[in-house]
Design a protein around this motif. Structure first.
Motif, mmCIF file in Angstrom:
data_model
loop_
_atom_site.group_PDB
_atom_site.id
_atom_site.type_symbol
_atom_site.label_atom_id
_atom_site.label_comp_id
_atom_site.label_asym_id
_atom_site.label_seq_id
_atom_site.Cartn_x
_atom_site.Cartn_y
_atom_site.Cartn_z
ATOM 1 N N SER A 7 0.745 -1.189 0.004
ATOM 2 C CA SER A 7 0.163 0.073 0.185
ATOM 3 C C SER A 7 0.896 1.350 0.025
ATOM 4 O O SER A 7 1.480 1.604 1.022
ATOM 5 C CB SER A 7 -0.870 -0.134 1.223
ATOM 6 N N VAL A 8 0.875 1.764 -1.223
ATOM 7 C CA VAL A 8 1.741 2.949 -1.231
ATOM 8 C C VAL A 8 0.775 4.181 -1.362
ATOM 9 O O VAL A 8 -0.296 4.470 -2.022
ATOM 10 C CB VAL A 8 2.400 3.092 -2.745
ATOM 11 N N LYS A 9 1.276 5.427 -0.475
ATOM 12 C CA LYS A 9 0.074 6.402 -0.235
ATOM 13 C C LYS A 9 1.254 7.720 -0.399
ATOM 14 O O LYS A 9 2.261 8.224 0.227
ATOM 15 C CB LYS A 9 -0.305 6.634 1.197
ATOM 16 N N ASP A 10 0.564 8.463 -1.377
ATOM 17 C CA ASP A 10 1.208 9.833 -1.840
ATOM 18 C C ASP A 10 2.708 9.963 -1.806
ATOM 19 O O ASP A 10 3.264 11.011 -1.384
ATOM 20 C CB ASP A 10 0.525 10.698 -0.625
ATOM 21 N N SER A 25 -0.071 7.007 -5.367
ATOM 22 C CA SER A 25 -0.719 6.119 -4.378
ATOM 23 C C SER A 25 -0.982 4.898 -5.229
ATOM 24 O O SER A 25 -1.503 4.778 -6.376
ATOM 25 C CB SER A 25 -1.858 6.483 -3.855
ATOM 26 N N ASP A 27 -2.692 0.611 -4.499
ATOM 27 C CA ASP A 27 -2.707 -0.538 -3.706
ATOM 28 C C ASP A 27 -2.481 -1.905 -4.473
ATOM 29 O O ASP A 27 -3.137 -1.671 -5.544
ATOM 30 C CB ASP A 27 -4.112 -0.504 -3.014
ATOM 31 N N GLY A 60 5.603 10.850 1.711
ATOM 32 C CA GLY A 60 4.641 9.669 1.548
ATOM 33 C C GLY A 60 4.947 8.414 2.207
ATOM 34 O O GLY A 60 6.174 8.388 2.775
#
Ligand SMILES: Nc1ncnc2c1ncn2[C@@H]1O[C@H](COP(=O)(O)OP(=O)(O)OP(=O)(O)O)[C@@H](O)[C@H]1O
Ligand SMILES: [Mg+2]
Length: 253
Positions: A7-10, A25, A27, A60
């Motif tokens: 899960s990669v966010k911003d 971002s 998933d 991030g």
């Protein structure tokens, strides 16, 4: 839907004034094959470098199997189960194919193999190396020096090295770059069957749209560091913005 494995966010990375990755971002679900595409300089390799720990993000976060791995060093991240290949060929040319795989196994699984006595440890590592070479159809080249392998076989050997440590997430950076059409077909089929085995989750960057549409369950399109679109191959093919910015009309026909 299950919990995402990644899960990669911003996520962001700037090099001086260049925003190489500018708030992306993503998933990824377990056992999914996600393709990351975009023109040269879109930020794909930089995105990989941050997931695999080669570069620290400017901002991030990256979560892998419920653990925050943002900014951890590469060896820690590979021990946790993320393994990657490089865009540029990266094997020890003086070592045999088997020895190349053994190096990867020894580096990552010293602890695992330490329960064997030295003589049987070497045998266990060798057997494990041969098993992965077999899986990639390279078993007959185990004793061949990597430097004399064909370009296509060298790239296959790289995939063997990446898979040797049994990662749960595999990042492949342009696995078919520079290959002949026949080699490309072979590698595509191979990745497909590995994905179908359910043992791996793949994140793949690739410029060959036939390969992308053939392999991917889902596609993330990047453009100048940003997310341009995300969807199934059908959705991406039909997306007018993607067609205009990236895909040649003839390529998606
Ligand atoms: N180490 C670095 N230092 C400075 N700028 C960098 C560095 N790495 C990448 N960049 C810049 O960041 C941007 C994104 O590059 P990146 O290599 O991530 O793109 P890419 O999508 O992988 O491209 P390609 O398809 O050509 O492999 C480019 O403008 C590139 O010049
Ligand atoms: Mg790249």
């Amino acid at each position: 839907m299950s919990e995402p494995i990644l899960s990669v966010k911003d996520l962001r990375k700037s090099f001086g004034g260049v925003r190489a990755v500018d708030g992306v971002s993503l998933d990824v679900q377990p056992r999914e094959t996600v393709a990351l595409i975009g023109p040269n300089g879109a930020g794909k390799t930089t995105f990989y470098n941050m997931i695999s720990g080669r570069m620290k993000p400017t901002a991030g976060s990256v979560r892998f199997q419920d653990q925050d791995i943002t900014g951890l060093p590469p060896h820690t991240i590979s021990r946790l189960g993320i393994s990657r290949s490089f865009q540029i060929n990266n094997v020890f040319t003086e070592l045999s194919a088997r020895q190349n795989v053994e190096v990867a196994l020894t580096a990552l699984h010293r602890k695992h193999f330490s329960m064997f006595r030295p003589a049987s440890r070497n045998r266990a590592i060798q057997e494990e190396a041969d098993a992965v070479l077999e899986r990639l159809g390279l078993r007959h080249l185990s004793d061949t020096r990597a430097g004399v392998l064909s370009y296509g076989d060298k790239r296959l050997l790289e995939i063997a090295i990446v898979l040797a440590t049994r990662p749960s997430l595999v990042l492949l950076d342009e696995p078919t770059a520079g290959m002949t059409p026949e080699e490309t077909r072979h590698v595509t089929q191979l990745i497909k069957s590995l994905a179908a085995s359910g043992d791996y989750t793949f994140l793949i960057t690739e410029h060959d749209m036939h390969v992308v549409f053939d392999l991917a369950d889902r596609i993330l399109v990047m453009h100048r560091g940003r997310r341009l679109a995300e969807g199934t191959p059908e959705e991406i093919k039909a997306d007018p913005e993607v067609r205009q910015a990236y895909l040649g009309e003839e390529e998606v026909a």
